[in-house]
Motif scaffolding. Structure first.
Motif, mmCIF file in Angstrom:
data_model
loop_
_atom_site.group_PDB
_atom_site.id
_atom_site.type_symbol
_atom_site.label_atom_id
_atom_site.label_comp_id
_atom_site.label_asym_id
_atom_site.label_seq_id
_atom_site.Cartn_x
_atom_site.Cartn_y
_atom_site.Cartn_z
ATOM 1 N N UNK A 13 1.406 -0.789 11.715
ATOM 2 C CA UNK A 13 0.222 -0.390 12.465
ATOM 3 C C UNK A 13 -0.952 -0.159 11.522
ATOM 4 N N UNK A 14 -2.154 -0.346 12.062
ATOM 5 C CA UNK A 14 -3.392 -0.196 11.281
ATOM 6 C C UNK A 14 -3.292 -0.975 9.976
ATOM 7 N N UNK A 15 -3.058 -2.274 10.097
ATOM 8 C CA UNK A 15 -2.745 -3.085 8.919
ATOM 9 C C UNK A 15 -3.786 -4.157 8.631
ATOM 10 N N UNK A 16 -5.013 -3.948 9.058
ATOM 11 C CA UNK A 16 -6.052 -4.940 8.794
ATOM 12 C C UNK A 16 -6.713 -4.745 7.438
ATOM 13 N N UNK A 17 -6.457 -3.627 6.780
ATOM 14 C CA UNK A 17 -7.079 -3.347 5.479
ATOM 15 C C UNK A 17 -6.268 -2.271 4.770
ATOM 16 N N UNK A 18 -6.636 -2.020 3.519
ATOM 17 C CA UNK A 18 -6.089 -0.897 2.768
ATOM 18 C C UNK A 18 -4.591 -0.921 2.586
ATOM 19 N N UNK A 20 -2.219 -0.364 4.717
ATOM 20 C CA UNK A 20 -1.512 -1.081 5.777
ATOM 21 C C UNK A 20 -1.439 -2.569 5.518
ATOM 22 N N UNK A 21 -2.555 -3.166 5.087
ATOM 23 C CA UNK A 21 -2.556 -4.602 4.788
ATOM 24 C C UNK A 21 -1.664 -4.899 3.594
ATOM 25 N N UNK A 22 -1.715 -4.044 2.578
ATOM 26 C CA UNK A 22 -0.866 -4.255 1.403
ATOM 27 C C UNK A 22 0.612 -4.187 1.780
ATOM 28 N N UNK A 23 0.970 -3.285 2.680
ATOM 29 C CA UNK A 23 2.356 -3.201 3.142
ATOM 30 C C UNK A 23 2.741 -4.470 3.884
ATOM 31 N N UNK A 231 -1.272 -1.641 -3.431
ATOM 32 C CA UNK A 231 -0.046 -2.376 -3.713
ATOM 33 C C UNK A 231 1.044 -1.468 -4.278
ATOM 34 N N UNK A 232 0.652 -0.471 -5.056
ATOM 35 C CA UNK A 232 1.644 0.456 -5.608
ATOM 36 C C UNK A 232 2.287 1.278 -4.493
ATOM 37 N N UNK A 233 1.505 1.660 -3.511
ATOM 38 C CA UNK A 233 2.069 2.363 -2.351
ATOM 39 C C UNK A 233 2.960 1.417 -1.554
#
Length: 264
Positions: A13-18, A20-23, A231-233
């Motif tokens: 969820x909420x994966x369009x940036x930050x 969330x996107x990195x995950x 990316x580290x997260x």
């Protein structure tokens, strides 16, 4: 370590940036079919294009749904009947003095930060249990442990996520389904970059060094003494979603750079 999530479907969820996107990118690189989520069609379509540019062979779905209420979860369920991996990343934050934070703000933060994950977990966990395999991850924050004086409303919701995750891990005991929390600290996502951009330009410095100063001023207990990258997260989240992490459940895993001064 070779993490292979081929054949698994993941919703972030909420994966369009930050973060969330990195995950989402990390899960796609591991072979998972990934469902991106954001509040608008334009944001999720753009995120899908960016993800496919990074991982050309990825199987990606874009779902526009605002998770501030139950209708958003229903929209996602219309597209995804079952999933194997649920990453509850949706959340809002912002500083505001406690005495100026009215009930409507507390309610909004609770609905987005806590209830979105509650509703999605309630929707998808039964099928995971029936199949004997599943992963649920709540993206909390070091603010769940270090409640910010200027964001008490936010910190309370992040602590709430830890409670939900721990309780669900117990509820899923022995089923093959794990539930964990991941707690990022200061992270150089688009939000932090945007906040520090003007300062970096005015001082003629790169954004990373300005972010380092920000961390040391606001989180001086940091051990790595810098902001983490998204990316580290994401690396921690991808691991927790893997078969290799099958003995990790009910945990609150910190990727906070050592900000929380605690040995456990």
């Amino acid at each position: 370590m070779n993490i292979d999530l081929s054949g698994k479907t993941a919703l972030v969820t909420a994966s369009t940036a930050g973060i969330g996107f990195a995950i989402a990118e990390g899960l796609a690189r591991a072979g998972a079919r990934v469902a991106l989520n954001g509040r608008t069609s334009s944001s999720v379509d753009d995120a899908k294009k960016r993800l496919l540019a990074q991982v050309p062979n990825a199987d990606v779905i874009a779902i526009a749904a605002d998770l501030a209420d139950a209708d958003g979860v229903a929209k996602i369920r219309e597209v995804l009947d079952e999933i194997d991996i649920l990453v509850n990343n949706a959340g809002i934050y912002g500083p505001q003095d406690f005495f100026e934070t009215g009930d409507e703000i507390w309610e909004r933060y609770f609905q987005v930060n806590v209830m979105s994950g509650v509703r999605l977990s309630r929707t998808y966990l039964p099928a995971m249990e029936a199949r004997g395999w599943g992963r649920v991850v709540f993206i909390s924050s070091e603010s769940a442990l270090n409640i910010p004086a200027d964001m008490i409303h936010y910190g309370v919701t992040k602590t709430g996520q830890l409670s939900v995750a721990r309780g669900l891990a117990k509820r899923m005991a022995g089923t093959g389904v794990t539930v964990n929390s991941v707690l990022p600290g200061p992270t150089l996502s688009e939000g932090l970059q945007s906040m520090l951009k003007d300062q970096a330009q005015q001082e003629g410095r790169d954004i990373e060094s300005v972010a380092t100063d920000f961390v040391m001023q606001n989180r001086p207990s940091s051990v790595i003494q810098r902001a983490a990258t998204p990316e580290e997260v994401a690396n921690m989240v991808v691991y927790v979603c893997s078969q290799q992490a099958s003995a990790t459940s009910g945990a609150a895993l910190r990727v906070d750079g050592g900000v929380v001064d605690d040995i456990v």
